[in-house]
Design a protein around this motif. Structure first.
Motif, PDB file in Angstrom:
ATOM      1  N   TRP A  65       7.544   8.632 -22.828  1.00  0.00           N
ATOM      2  CA  TRP A  65       7.858   7.637 -24.244  1.00  0.00           C
ATOM      3  C   TRP A  65       9.395   7.224 -24.082  1.00  0.00           C
ATOM      4  O   TRP A  65      10.314   7.930 -23.526  1.00  0.00           O
ATOM      5  CB  TRP A  65       7.655   8.712 -25.296  1.00  0.00           C
ATOM      6  N   THR A  66       9.507   6.203 -24.676  1.00  0.00           N
ATOM      7  CA  THR A  66      10.993   5.502 -25.107  1.00  0.00           C
ATOM      8  C   THR A  66      11.039   5.565 -26.411  1.00  0.00           C
ATOM      9  O   THR A  66      10.376   4.557 -27.174  1.00  0.00           O
ATOM     10  CB  THR A  66      11.180   4.372 -24.377  1.00  0.00           C
ATOM     11  N   GLY A  67      11.778   6.584 -27.149  1.00  0.00           N
ATOM     12  CA  GLY A  67      11.786   6.684 -28.411  1.00  0.00           C
ATOM     13  C   GLY A  67      10.322   7.021 -29.049  1.00  0.00           C
ATOM     14  O   GLY A  67       9.603   8.261 -28.782  1.00  0.00           O
ATOM     15  N   ASP A  68       9.802   6.103 -30.008  1.00  0.00           N
ATOM     16  CA  ASP A  68       8.183   6.602 -30.450  1.00  0.00           C
ATOM     17  C   ASP A  68       7.455   5.630 -29.916  1.00  0.00           C
ATOM     18  O   ASP A  68       6.173   5.387 -30.311  1.00  0.00           O
ATOM     19  CB  ASP A  68       8.430   6.450 -32.238  1.00  0.00           C
ATOM     20  N   ARG A  69       7.722   4.930 -28.628  1.00  0.00           N
ATOM     21  CA  ARG A  69       6.825   3.938 -28.145  1.00  0.00           C
ATOM     22  C   ARG A  69       6.439   4.433 -26.796  1.00  0.00           C
ATOM     23  O   ARG A  69       7.310   4.730 -25.892  1.00  0.00           O
ATOM     24  CB  ARG A  69       7.542   2.722 -28.038  1.00  0.00           C
ATOM     25  N   MET A  70       5.150   4.579 -26.600  1.00  0.00           N
ATOM     26  CA  MET A  70       4.571   4.879 -25.148  1.00  0.00           C
ATOM     27  C   MET A  70       4.836   3.920 -23.994  1.00  0.00           C
ATOM     28  O   MET A  70       4.820   2.651 -24.423  1.00  0.00           O
ATOM     29  CB  MET A  70       3.259   5.083 -25.387  1.00  0.00           C
TER      30      MET A  70
ATOM     31  N   GLN B  31      10.642  11.980 -22.290  1.00  0.00           N
ATOM     32  CA  GLN B  31      11.532  11.162 -23.055  1.00  0.00           C
ATOM     33  C   GLN B  31      12.437  10.395 -22.483  1.00  0.00           C
ATOM     34  O   GLN B  31      13.335  11.117 -21.935  1.00  0.00           O
ATOM     35  CB  GLN B  31      11.770  11.850 -24.371  1.00  0.00           C
TER      36      GLN B  31
END
Length: 226
Positions: free
Chosen positions: A85-90, A206
Motif C-alpha cells: 500500500w501507498t497511503g490508502d491506495r493499493m 506500507q
C-alpha cells in the motif's frame, strides 16, 4: 542503471578510504544490483537459482521466492503475497518488484535466515557475521528529500547490516538495547537483539512507513524488558 548512476546522478560525497576516521555513509540500492550482476556473471546462472540453491533450500525457506518464479508446491498451495500500500491506495507493481530483484517471504522463513546468520551457520566462514559487525559508521542527519525517506541518524551501518540504538537522552530511564539487522522501505524489519537473545521480524506493507520499525521496535523491547 550504471549509465544513469555515472552520468546523470551527482555523488553525495567524494570517494573516501574505507578506514577513514570520519567516514560517511549513505544507503543505496545500487550496490545490491551490482552484487547481483557480479554473482550472475561469476556463476553464469540467474540470481534466483543461485539463492535457491545456496540459501533457500538448505535453510528450508520454502515460502521465499522471486516474483517471477513462484515455487512448484505439491504438499500445499503457494502462499499468496500480501498487498503493498501507498497511503490508502493499493499498489499493483509486480514488474517493479521483479526488476528490483525483491523477494516474497514469510516471517518463519526470515527468522530461519537470521538465526543461521547470527549463529554462524550461513557462511562457510563462521566469522563472517562478526566481520559484518566489526565497524559501524553512523548516518548523518538527513539533508534532502531523498534522505528523509531513507535510513538516517541515529542508524549505523556495517557491512550490509544496520545497527540501531536509541540515544540515551531519548530514553534516559528505560534504555533500549541495540538491534542488528535491516529494515525495508515498506515498513518491514528483520533484527537481532543480542542483549535479549531475540529475533524480531515483521512488516506493515506500507511504502510510506519506512520509519515505522524504528518507532515500533523500541516499544517492543521495553515491554519485553519489563
Amino acid at each position: 542503471m550504471l549509465q544513469r548512476v555515472r552520468q546523470q546522478l551527482r555523488a553525495h560525497f567524494p570517494p573516501q578510504p574505507l578506514q577513514a576516521t570520519r567516514a560517511r555513509a549513505r544507503y543505496s540500492n545500487t550496490n545490491y544490483q551490482l552484487l547481483i550482476a557480479a554473482i550472475e556473471a561469476a556463476t553464469e546462472r540467474p540470481i534466483h537459482d543461485v539463492l535457491h540453491e545456496q540459501l533457500f533450500a538448505p535453510l528450508r525457506m520454502h515460502d521465499t521466492w522471486h516474483p517471477a518464479h513462484p515455487p512448484a508446491r505439491i504438499d500445499r498451495p503457494v502462499i499468496a503475497p500480501a498487498a503493498l500500500w501507498t497511503g490508502d491506495r493499493m499498489l499493483q507493481a509486480p514488474l517493479m518488484l521483479q526488476s528490483l530483484e525483491d523477494y516474497y517471504s514469510t516471517t518463519p522463513d526470515l527468522l530461519r535466515l537470521l538465526r543461521a546468520l547470527t549463529g554462524g551457520a550461513l557462511f562457510a566462514n563462521p566469522q563472517t557475521w562478526p566481520a559484518m559487525c566489526a565497524r559501524w559508521i553512523r548516518f548523518s542527519l538527513p539533508r534532502d528529500r531523498a534522505a528523509l525517506r531513507s535510513p538516517s541518524w541515529p542508524i549505523e551501518y556495517g557491512l550490509g547490516v544496520m545497527r540501531f540504538e536509541m540515544p540515551r537522552w531519548l530514553a534516559p530511564l528505560r534504555p533500549v538495547p541495540p538491534i542488528l539487522g535491516h529494515s525495508g522501505s515498506t515498513g518491514s524489519w528483520l533484527f537481532h537483539c543480542p542483549q535479549r537473545d531475540l529475533l524480531l521480524a515483521g512488516t506493515v506493507d506500507q511504502i510510506t512507513a519506512g520509519a515505522v520499525p524504528f518507532r515500533f521496535l523500541p516499544k517492543v523491547l521495553r515491554e519485553l524488558s519489563g
